[in-house]
Design a protein around this motif. Structure first.
Motif, PDB file in Angstrom:
ATOM      1  N   TYR A  43       4.217   7.060  76.841  1.00  0.00           N
ATOM      2  CA  TYR A  43       5.018   6.308  75.859  1.00  0.00           C
ATOM      3  C   TYR A  43       5.095   7.081  74.540  1.00  0.00           C
ATOM      4  CZ  TYR A  43       6.875   2.220  73.398  1.00  0.00           C
ATOM      5  OH  TYR A  43       7.662   1.358  72.681  1.00  0.00           O
ATOM      6  N   ASP A  44       3.960   7.640  74.126  1.00  0.00           N
ATOM      7  CA  ASP A  44       3.951   8.435  72.892  1.00  0.00           C
ATOM      8  C   ASP A  44       4.845   9.665  73.028  1.00  0.00           C
ATOM      9  OD1 ASP A  44       2.272   6.618  71.768  1.00  0.00           O
ATOM     10  OD2 ASP A  44       0.440   7.789  72.081  1.00  0.00           O
ATOM     11  N   GLU A  45       4.851  10.260  74.225  1.00  0.00           N
ATOM     12  CA  GLU A  45       5.686  11.450  74.430  1.00  0.00           C
ATOM     13  C   GLU A  45       7.172  11.086  74.379  1.00  0.00           C
ATOM     14  OE1 GLU A  45       2.393  13.613  77.271  1.00  0.00           O
ATOM     15  OE2 GLU A  45       4.380  13.259  78.086  1.00  0.00           O
ATOM     16  N   ILE A  46       7.507   9.992  75.012  1.00  0.00           N
ATOM     17  CA  ILE A  46       8.925   9.603  75.039  1.00  0.00           C
ATOM     18  C   ILE A  46       9.359   9.170  73.628  1.00  0.00           C
ATOM     19  CG2 ILE A  46       8.810   7.126  75.669  1.00  0.00           C
ATOM     20  CD1 ILE A  46      11.003   9.136  77.772  1.00  0.00           C
ATOM     21  N   TYR A  47       8.446   8.547  72.901  1.00  0.00           N
ATOM     22  CA  TYR A  47       8.723   8.161  71.514  1.00  0.00           C
ATOM     23  C   TYR A  47       9.044   9.424  70.705  1.00  0.00           C
ATOM     24  CZ  TYR A  47       7.935   5.780  66.997  1.00  0.00           C
ATOM     25  OH  TYR A  47       8.073   5.248  65.734  1.00  0.00           O
ATOM     26  N   GLY A  48       8.267  10.466  70.924  1.00  0.00           N
ATOM     27  CA  GLY A  48       8.494  11.743  70.240  1.00  0.00           C
ATOM     28  C   GLY A  48       9.826  12.357  70.648  1.00  0.00           C
ATOM     29  N   ALA A  49      10.125  12.310  71.952  1.00  0.00           N
ATOM     30  CA  ALA A  49      11.385  12.882  72.446  1.00  0.00           C
ATOM     31  C   ALA A  49      12.575  12.128  71.841  1.00  0.00           C
ATOM     32  CB  ALA A  49      11.438  12.813  73.968  1.00  0.00           C
ATOM     33  N   TYR A  50      12.466  10.805  71.766  1.00  0.00           N
ATOM     34  CA  TYR A  50      13.556  10.014  71.183  1.00  0.00           C
ATOM     35  C   TYR A  50      13.755  10.378  69.712  1.00  0.00           C
ATOM     36  CZ  TYR A  50      14.846   6.751  74.921  1.00  0.00           C
ATOM     37  OH  TYR A  50      15.355   6.201  76.056  1.00  0.00           O
ATOM     38  N   SER A  51      12.635  10.542  69.003  1.00  0.00           N
ATOM     39  CA  SER A  51      12.753  10.901  67.589  1.00  0.00           C
ATOM     40  C   SER A  51      13.469  12.240  67.456  1.00  0.00           C
ATOM     41  CB  SER A  51      11.370  10.962  66.938  1.00  0.00           C
ATOM     42  OG  SER A  51      10.724   9.723  67.111  1.00  0.00           O
ATOM     43  N   ASN A  52      13.127  13.187  68.324  1.00  0.00           N
ATOM     44  CA  ASN A  52      13.813  14.489  68.294  1.00  0.00           C
ATOM     45  C   ASN A  52      15.293  14.340  68.615  1.00  0.00           C
ATOM     46  OD1 ASN A  52      11.578  15.950  67.679  1.00  0.00           O
ATOM     47  ND2 ASN A  52      11.080  16.475  69.798  1.00  0.00           N
ATOM     48  N   ILE A  53      15.583  13.542  69.624  1.00  0.00           N
ATOM     49  CA  ILE A  53      16.984  13.362  70.033  1.00  0.00           C
ATOM     50  C   ILE A  53      17.812  12.826  68.861  1.00  0.00           C
ATOM     51  CG2 ILE A  53      18.530  11.925  71.455  1.00  0.00           C
ATOM     52  CD1 ILE A  53      16.335  12.121  73.687  1.00  0.00           C
ATOM     53  N   PHE A  54      17.347  11.742  68.252  1.00  0.00           N
ATOM     54  CA  PHE A  54      18.168  11.117  67.205  1.00  0.00           C
ATOM     55  C   PHE A  54      18.214  11.982  65.944  1.00  0.00           C
ATOM     56  CE2 PHE A  54      17.014   7.348  69.863  1.00  0.00           C
ATOM     57  CZ  PHE A  54      18.273   7.195  70.412  1.00  0.00           C
ATOM     58  N   ARG A  55      17.148  12.748  65.702  1.00  0.00           N
ATOM     59  CA  ARG A  55      17.184  13.685  64.575  1.00  0.00           C
ATOM     60  C   ARG A  55      18.225  14.767  64.849  1.00  0.00           C
ATOM     61  NH1 ARG A  55      15.272  18.288  64.381  1.00  0.00           N
ATOM     62  NH2 ARG A  55      13.837  18.010  66.125  1.00  0.00           N
ATOM     63  N   ARG A  56      18.195  15.334  66.068  1.00  0.00           N
ATOM     64  CA  ARG A  56      19.158  16.391  66.401  1.00  0.00           C
ATOM     65  C   ARG A  56      20.591  15.868  66.406  1.00  0.00           C
ATOM     66  NH1 ARG A  56      17.497  19.514  71.720  1.00  0.00           N
ATOM     67  NH2 ARG A  56      19.456  20.568  71.206  1.00  0.00           N
ATOM     68  N   LEU A  57      20.751  14.595  66.717  1.00  0.00           N
ATOM     69  CA  LEU A  57      22.096  14.003  66.705  1.00  0.00           C
ATOM     70  C   LEU A  57      22.587  13.751  65.282  1.00  0.00           C
ATOM     71  CD1 LEU A  57      21.683  11.440  69.624  1.00  0.00           C
ATOM     72  CD2 LEU A  57      23.121  13.487  69.644  1.00  0.00           C
ATOM     73  N   GLY A  58      21.704  13.991  64.309  1.00  0.00           N
ATOM     74  CA  GLY A  58      22.103  13.838  62.909  1.00  0.00           C
ATOM     75  C   GLY A  58      22.160  12.393  62.451  1.00  0.00           C
ATOM     76  N   LEU A  59      21.400  11.517  63.099  1.00  0.00           N
ATOM     77  CA  LEU A  59      21.441  10.099  62.743  1.00  0.00           C
ATOM     78  C   LEU A  59      20.292   9.732  61.815  1.00  0.00           C
ATOM     79  CD1 LEU A  59      22.161   8.675  66.294  1.00  0.00           C
ATOM     80  CD2 LEU A  59      23.738   8.658  64.361  1.00  0.00           C
ATOM     81  N   GLU A  60      20.575   8.852  60.862  1.00  0.00           N
ATOM     82  CA  GLU A  60      19.501   8.264  60.064  1.00  0.00           C
ATOM     83  C   GLU A  60      19.045   7.022  60.830  1.00  0.00           C
ATOM     84  OE1 GLU A  60      18.917   5.568  56.222  1.00  0.00           O
ATOM     85  OE2 GLU A  60      20.651   6.908  56.104  1.00  0.00           O
ATOM     86  N   PHE A  61      17.815   7.047  61.314  1.00  0.00           N
ATOM     87  CA  PHE A  61      17.383   5.952  62.197  1.00  0.00           C
ATOM     88  C   PHE A  61      15.986   5.482  61.821  1.00  0.00           C
ATOM     89  CE2 PHE A  61      14.120   8.084  64.692  1.00  0.00           C
ATOM     90  CZ  PHE A  61      14.377   9.423  64.411  1.00  0.00           C
TER      91      PHE A  61
END
Ligand code: ATP
Ligand code: MG
Length: 575
Positions: A174-192
């Motif tokens: 869960y922690d790994e996927i949380y990290g991957a999601y954070s990377n995804i949305f950061r790379r997508l240029g979103l403020e989340f």
């Protein structure tokens, strides 16, 4: 791509039924075409962006060891019946029959399908943990499809599912996927923000769940945020506290006339009561284990019911407000309903902010009358209990800090499912002692097409879209202004040079600068390059304009590619 032979049409007028800015801009800039309510055709520009979003999602998931698969669009009813969801998913799930009269549905999500795959293909702890994901079309027959790609009926979702032997393994992943999601949305240029979400009845026992919310005025979700601590939670989940409430001392229960005063506001303002000294009665029907049960929820006059908290508290499969006819059978009078009712047909829940020993104004169950001096602990005849039922609102506190409410768009959701599906669908694996045990699951969604709409909600100005460089349909909008044939040749050569290094949209339609710049701004590619015949012949300079900042540079032909590269990199193209 050269526009003279391309496919791209912009609209002068915004379609009148478009409600939010992303939808307006996507339609106007020729990204999508509305085929029917909630059904969109992705035109070439949007399709390129969709593929780029998918690529970022894939890269980050593959990096943490997930594997991509593809499940069928349709799921047979039997699998949904095994999990029990065939009857509880409601009309969002579109059901059909095939020619042999077998029932199927268009997959709104795929827990059942993957659990079936897991149980047939995984037999030993040695094969665990594992996470499989897919990116494909989901169908949900949304009651109100709206806002373009934000709430469509057919949409692209990434859904992933992991299987684990125990909670420790699930927590780690869960922690790994949380990290991957954070990377995804950061790379997508979103403020989340990642917000703690409601896990429903499943979340008991410490199951974690987070929603990834894009902060945007047009968001449909309410997020409770504490800037000082960074805490964020979905409004449905947030445990907040009301401060500074006063109460009235216990007094005699007295009926008084309230002609045409139906709401707490109307009664309190007509009779000089503070609204927090009145209680609102909300009658709900909860379907619990297939049986309908009535509840009267009592909250302070200016609060609202948190339906999710209610649903979880009574462990209902489904909830709804009671109909008029049902109110009558309970002996309740609309506009004057109150907790003095004597019946065993309903249970009363008092919200925790209600002081059970103070006086309140409540409905008298008689048209045109209310009670004052209602003391819950003294005057309630029906079965009752207390629970947290109210919806958080601005001004509430968490600990010592006041909360701030923000609007968000849910772009992702991660969820520890526990044994909900593996137990229902009888999945077992052998542990290291050779014993058959029930493994547990997590599920992880991203609204891939909704990401595009969210990105535009956050990144636009009055002239159009401002794409983050990582997902723009093209990197560069190359236009030229000039009539001489030799100059056209120069433009052509610059196009081929740039096109070998970047994704270039070459506007060779021969339009005037005004119309061309308008189109360029509307589409919003990160960099616009303009070759002006006069400038180029006089000084050899080419104009480079950054869509996001409006910064304009004049560069020589030899420096053009390097300048574009630097700028794209600054803009996060390779983030
Ligand atoms: P919502 O609360 O917005 O209806 P959900 O919680 O039902 O969404 P999930 O089941 O968690 O959605 O689905 C995973 C993701 O799919 C969501 O986080 C969201 O980004 C996306 N999604 C869900 N419904 C839609 C829709 N109708 N149109 C576009 N994207 C959607
Ligand atoms: Mg969700």
């Amino acid at each position: 791509m050269r526009l003279s032979r391309g496919y791209w049409q912009t609209l002068k007028e915004t379609p009148s039924d478009a409600e939010v800015i992303s939808q307006k801009l996507m339609l106007r800039s020729g990204l999508i075409y509305k085929t029917a309510a909630g059904l969109y055709t992705y035109l070439p520009m949007a399709f390129r962006t969709l593929k780029k979003v998918e690529k970022i999602v894939r890269e980050e998931l593959d990096r943490i060891g997930c594997f991509e698969v593809q499940m069928p669009l349709m799921t047979p009813a039997e699998l949904w019946k095994e999990s029990g969801r065939w009857d509880t998913m409601g009309p969002q799930m579109l059901k059909v029959q095939d020619r042999a009269e077998r029932e199927l549905c268009f997959s709104p999500t795929n827990e059942e399908t993957i659990t079936d795959v897991f149980r047939k293909t995984i037999s030993s702890y040695k094969q665990l943990p594992v996470c499989l994901y897919q990116i494909n079309t989901k169908f949900r027959d949304e009651i109100r499809p709206r806002f373009g790609l934000m709430r469509a009926r057919e949409f692209s979702m990434k859904d992933g599912y992991s299987l684990h032997l125990d909670k420790e393994s699930l927590d780690k992943f869960y922690d790994e996927i949380y990290g991957a999601y954070s990377n995804i949305f950061r790379r997508l240029g979103l403020e989340f923000i990642a917000v703690e979400a409601d896990g429903g009845a499943m979340a008991s026992g410490g199951a974690k769940t987070h929603e990834f919310q894009v902060v945007a005025g047009n968001g449909e979700d309410d997020v409770v945020h504490v800037p000082q601590t960074g805490f964020a939670a979905n409004i449905e989940k947030a445990m907040t506290e009301r401060r500074g409430l006063t109460t009235l001392p216990a007094s005699e229960l007295t009926k008084f006339a309230t002609p045409n005063q139906k709401t707490c506001e109307e009664v309190c303002s007509a009779h000089g009561f503070d609204i927090t000294h009145s209680l609102k009665s909300i009658i709900m029907v909860a379907t619990i284990k297939g049986k309908d049960q009535f509840f009267m929820v009592m909250i302070l006059g200016d609060d609202s019911l948190n339906e999710v908290k209610f649903k979880n508290k009574v462990a209902a499969d489904d909830i709804r407000p009671a109909h008029q006819a049902e109110l009558e059978t309970l002996g309740l009078v609309k506009g004057s309903m109150g907790p003095t009712v004597e019946t065993d047909k309903l249970k009363i829940i008092f919200d925790e902010t209600v002081d059970m020993n103070s006086s309140y104004v409540v409905g008298a169950n008689e048209d045109g009358f209310h009670f004052k001096g209602f003391v819950p602990s003294r005057d309630t005849k029906a079965k009752h209990f207390r629970a947290d039922m109210r919806l958080a609102k601005d001004g509430d506190f968490i600990g010592e800090h006041a909360i701030t409410m923000k609007k968000g768009i849910e772009v992702g959701h991660i969820f520890q499912l526990g044994d909900k599906y593996t137990k229902a669908m009888k999945v077992t694996v052998l542990n290291d002692k050779g014993q058959a045990v029930t493994p547990i699951m997590g599920c992880y969604g991203i609204g891939v097409s909704r990401v595009i709409a969210s990105s535009i909600e956050q990144n636009h100005d009055e002239n159009g879209i401002i794409w983050p460089a990582s997902i723009a349909p093209y990197d560069v909008y190359l236009g030229y202004i000039g009539k001489a044939p030799e100059f056209k040749d120069i433009a052509e050569s610059i196009f081929s040079e740039l096109n070998s290094q970047f994704e270039v949209l070459f506007d060779d339609r021969g339009m005037g600068p005004g119309a061309m710049f308008k189109d360029a701004d509307l589409l919003g590619l990160p960099i616009r390059v303009t070759l002006g015949e006069r400038d180029f012949n006089a000084t050899g300079e080419i104009e480079v304009k950054i869509r996001k900042t409006g910064e304009t540079l004049k560069v020589k032909k030899e420096e053009l590619a390097a300048t574009i590269k630097t700028k794209l990199s600054e803009l996060g193209k390779w983030a």
